[in-house]
Design a protein around this motif. Structure first.
Motif, PDB file in Angstrom:
ATOM      1  N   THR A 139      14.022  26.189  49.465  1.00  0.00           N
ATOM      2  CA  THR A 139      13.629  25.964  50.860  1.00  0.00           C
ATOM      3  C   THR A 139      14.658  25.086  51.570  1.00  0.00           C
ATOM      4  O   THR A 139      15.076  25.388  52.701  1.00  0.00           O
ATOM      5  CB  THR A 139      12.244  25.289  50.927  1.00  0.00           C
ATOM      6  OG1 THR A 139      11.279  26.109  50.266  1.00  0.00           O
ATOM      7  CG2 THR A 139      11.818  25.088  52.377  1.00  0.00           C
ATOM      8  N   PHE A 140      15.065  24.010  50.910  1.00  0.00           N
ATOM      9  CA  PHE A 140      16.076  23.103  51.473  1.00  0.00           C
ATOM     10  C   PHE A 140      17.367  23.872  51.760  1.00  0.00           C
ATOM     11  O   PHE A 140      17.958  23.741  52.837  1.00  0.00           O
ATOM     12  CB  PHE A 140      16.344  21.965  50.489  1.00  0.00           C
ATOM     13  CG  PHE A 140      17.193  20.852  51.043  1.00  0.00           C
ATOM     14  CD1 PHE A 140      16.600  19.688  51.509  1.00  0.00           C
ATOM     15  CD2 PHE A 140      18.577  20.954  51.095  1.00  0.00           C
ATOM     16  CE1 PHE A 140      17.373  18.651  52.017  1.00  0.00           C
ATOM     17  CE2 PHE A 140      19.357  19.934  51.596  1.00  0.00           C
ATOM     18  CZ  PHE A 140      18.757  18.774  52.064  1.00  0.00           C
TER      19      PHE A 140
ATOM     20  N   LEU B  64       6.281  17.264  61.390  1.00  0.00           N
ATOM     21  CA  LEU B  64       7.160  18.434  61.407  1.00  0.00           C
ATOM     22  C   LEU B  64       7.366  18.946  62.827  1.00  0.00           C
ATOM     23  O   LEU B  64       8.429  19.484  63.152  1.00  0.00           O
ATOM     24  CB  LEU B  64       6.581  19.544  60.521  1.00  0.00           C
ATOM     25  CG  LEU B  64       6.477  19.223  59.027  1.00  0.00           C
ATOM     26  CD1 LEU B  64       5.777  20.352  58.291  1.00  0.00           C
ATOM     27  CD2 LEU B  64       7.861  18.978  58.433  1.00  0.00           C
ATOM     28  N   ASP B  65       6.361  18.786  63.672  1.00  0.00           N
ATOM     29  CA  ASP B  65       6.484  19.191  65.069  1.00  0.00           C
ATOM     30  C   ASP B  65       7.512  18.315  65.777  1.00  0.00           C
ATOM     31  O   ASP B  65       8.374  18.814  66.518  1.00  0.00           O
ATOM     32  CB  ASP B  65       5.109  19.071  65.744  1.00  0.00           C
ATOM     33  CG  ASP B  65       5.096  19.676  67.142  1.00  0.00           C
ATOM     34  OD1 ASP B  65       5.959  20.533  67.438  1.00  0.00           O
ATOM     35  OD2 ASP B  65       4.209  19.301  67.936  1.00  0.00           O
TER      36      ASP B  65
ATOM     37  N   THR C  64       3.899  26.116  60.195  1.00  0.00           N
ATOM     38  CA  THR C  64       4.209  26.586  58.837  1.00  0.00           C
ATOM     39  C   THR C  64       3.765  25.572  57.792  1.00  0.00           C
ATOM     40  O   THR C  64       3.120  25.917  56.800  1.00  0.00           O
ATOM     41  CB  THR C  64       5.722  26.860  58.691  1.00  0.00           C
ATOM     42  OG1 THR C  64       6.113  27.867  59.617  1.00  0.00           O
ATOM     43  CG2 THR C  64       6.066  27.301  57.271  1.00  0.00           C
ATOM     44  N   GLY C  65       4.108  24.305  58.013  1.00  0.00           N
ATOM     45  CA  GLY C  65       3.710  23.260  57.068  1.00  0.00           C
ATOM     46  C   GLY C  65       2.206  23.155  56.940  1.00  0.00           C
ATOM     47  O   GLY C  65       1.663  23.081  55.829  1.00  0.00           O
TER      48      GLY C  65
ATOM     49  N   LEU D 255       7.789  20.533  50.311  1.00  0.00           N
ATOM     50  CA  LEU D 255       8.766  19.613  49.725  1.00  0.00           C
ATOM     51  C   LEU D 255      10.130  19.802  50.376  1.00  0.00           C
ATOM     52  O   LEU D 255      10.793  18.824  50.751  1.00  0.00           O
ATOM     53  CB  LEU D 255       8.853  19.850  48.214  1.00  0.00           C
ATOM     54  CG  LEU D 255       9.904  19.042  47.457  1.00  0.00           C
ATOM     55  CD1 LEU D 255       9.620  17.556  47.564  1.00  0.00           C
ATOM     56  CD2 LEU D 255       9.938  19.470  45.988  1.00  0.00           C
ATOM     57  N   GLY D 256      10.558  21.039  50.523  1.00  0.00           N
ATOM     58  CA  GLY D 256      11.856  21.320  51.132  1.00  0.00           C
ATOM     59  C   GLY D 256      11.924  20.887  52.587  1.00  0.00           C
ATOM     60  O   GLY D 256      12.928  20.304  53.030  1.00  0.00           O
ATOM     61  N   LEU D 257      10.859  21.143  53.342  1.00  0.00           N
ATOM     62  CA  LEU D 257      10.831  20.776  54.760  1.00  0.00           C
ATOM     63  C   LEU D 257      10.912  19.261  54.951  1.00  0.00           C
ATOM     64  O   LEU D 257      11.699  18.765  55.771  1.00  0.00           O
ATOM     65  CB  LEU D 257       9.552  21.312  55.403  1.00  0.00           C
ATOM     66  CG  LEU D 257       9.562  22.764  55.880  1.00  0.00           C
ATOM     67  CD1 LEU D 257       8.138  23.240  56.165  1.00  0.00           C
ATOM     68  CD2 LEU D 257      10.430  22.901  57.128  1.00  0.00           C
TER      69      LEU D 257
END
Length: 479
Positions: free
Chosen positions: A469-470, A107-108, A118-119, A413-415
């Protein structure tokens, strides 16, 4: 079964775990603790993951679900197959390509530091609560069958349980767990097999007729297509199962840390393939056990339901010393197989993702800090489990676990879906806001859905949360 018998069993079992810890912990360093030096045989990882996936929740709660839900849980399990296929073909290649220690480092690289933190934070919350749910269930049973008789308070039972886990994991972490989980999975499955044998024999069911007895029972109804508004509607549970598998295995540092100890991507994918097949079969066996236990309770006038069904029949029904001893053995194995890896993954994620241990600390300070974090999360688990004693009253723990996972894993899941299936970038500083608002909106919609739409979300809340989230990430995309 006398308390002294249980104490001897726990002492012997714990002695074996310490012995494994001793042999795997020699010359251990942080690479051993976090990645087992990437030397784990894939078949050992696959077998051990079964126990970690099942845990005490499945061991106790799934058999107790039959009375109210029949075999509808298999609809979720069939969804797991699709989810594990996504993990093996999409996520594992990504993780190995990036050579990750923590999977949230992705994610970074994809979005930025705020998304990364956040994740990782949502994983830490999810795993603390999930592991505590599982250990709470097991500690409750141990309290009822052992520690109450010894006048040991519940809080001390919890401390003893966590202390034992800390003792055999603090030195080499995941390197030890890969091997102890294999042993614990074996004991858990033996315990289920012994329980089926004893109960089926008492019911007068011959081994060759056992499968037919289960299939012919009214309690073995597996597929529910009648009411799409119902929580157990097939497609709702199937797709919920697929996404539960993706987030609670593929986007979970706990489970993926084991996969990332394999020698290569090919080995990790073989691990996922065989793990999927065996886990599907094992879940069916657990449901079959639940059916037999439910029938046995009805025929013998035993007033035990949900999470109390298996423990009461195994230890207090008069079926014999054999089923009682193996039940306790399976229960202990189930407790340790999920909790030890949870404690290690929490330590790993906090060290790597929150403290940037590998970047900001010297090699000597890394080991000292990691050990302190390991102790910290042991204390956190103790406090959360004790708190659950006053929160959880009547529902099956597994139902609560999956519903809660829908709220905490939804943002992950959204991320990941947004990162993998779009090429868009986002305003990284706004990601934490989206990740917090999505579960809140999901909860509001869920509690009012029956009134507004005549629709029950059930485990489907995970998909709604991930979708919100998506959608939120689309709204904060960079133009």
């Amino acid at each position: 079964m006398q308390p002294s018998h249980i104490l001897l069993l726990i002492a012997g079992y714990f002695g074996i775990l310490l012995l494994i810890s001793y042999f795997t912990g020699r010359n251990a360093d942080n690479d051993s603790f976090f990645k087992a030096n990437r030397q784990s045989p894939w078949y050992i990882v696959a077998f051990g993951m079964i126990g970690a996936s099942l845990s005490g929740v499945t061991f106790i709660s799934v058999p107790g679900w039959i009375e109210a839900s029949q075999f509808s849980y298999m609809q979720v399990v069939f969804g797991y197959i699709l989810g594990y296929a996504v993990i093996g073909t999409v996520l594992l290649p990504l993780y190995y390509k990036l050579n990750l220690t923590s999977i949230y480092t992705y994610l970074d690289e994809r979005f930025g530091n705020y998304s990364y933190k956040t994740g990782a934070s949502f994983f830490l919350l999810s795993r603390v609560v999930g592991a505590s749910f599982r250990l709470f269930l097991v500690a409750n049973v141990l309290q009822a069958i052992l520690f109450d008789a010894l006048h040991v308070p519940f809080w001390l039972t919890v401390i003893i349980t966590i202390l034992l886990i800390w003792l055999y994991t603090f030195k080499s972490g995941i390197k030890t767990i890969v091997w102890t989980d294999t042993l614990q999975t074996l004991f858990m499955l033996i315990a289920v097999g012994v329980a089926i044998y004893y109960v089926a024999d008492d019911l007068g069911i011959q081994g060759s007729n056992l499968l037919g007895y289960v299939i012919d029972s009214d309690l073995s109804k597996m597929f529910f297509f009648d009411d799409f508004k119902s929580a157990n509607y097939f497609w709702k549970q199937f797709f919920s199962g697929a996404f539960i598998a993706i987030v609670m295995t593929g986007l979970d540092q706990d489970m993926m840390q084991k996969n990332l100890t394999c020698r290569s991507l090919k080995d990790a994918q073989k691990n996922m393939f065989w793990f999927t097949i065996v886990l599907t079969f094992v879940n069916f066996v657990f449901l079959g056990l639940g059916l037999l236990l439910t029938q046995y309770a009805a025929q013998n006038g035993i007033d035990a339901h949900k999470d109390q069904l298996f423990p009461v029949i195994a230890t207090k029904s008069g079926l014999g010393f054999g089923i009682a001893i193996f039940f306790v053995l399976g229960l202990i194995a189930a407790a340790y197989s999920s909790a030890d890896s949870a404690l290690t993954s929490l330590t790993t994620s906090f060290s790597i993702d929150i403290l940037d241990l590998e970047k900001k600390y010297s090699p000597e300070d890394q080991i000292k800090t990691r050990k302190k974090i390991h102790i910290l999360f042991s204390l956190i688990l103790v406090l959360v489990i004790i708190a659950f004693k006053y929160i959880i009253k009547d529902e099956s723990v597994i139902a609560k676990l999956f519903v809660f996972a829908g709220y905490t894993y939804g943002p992950l899941l959204g991320l990941y879906a947004f990162g993998l299936f779009t090429k868009l970038n986002v305003k990284d500083r706004l990601v934490p806001i989206i990740a917090i608002l999505s579960p809140i909106l999901s909860y509001i919609i869920s509690v009012n859905s029956a009134t507004w739409f005549g629709f029950e979300f059930g485990f489907f809340i995970l998909i709604l949360n991930g979708f919100l989230t998506f959608l939120g990430l689309v709204l904060i995309r960079r133009k």
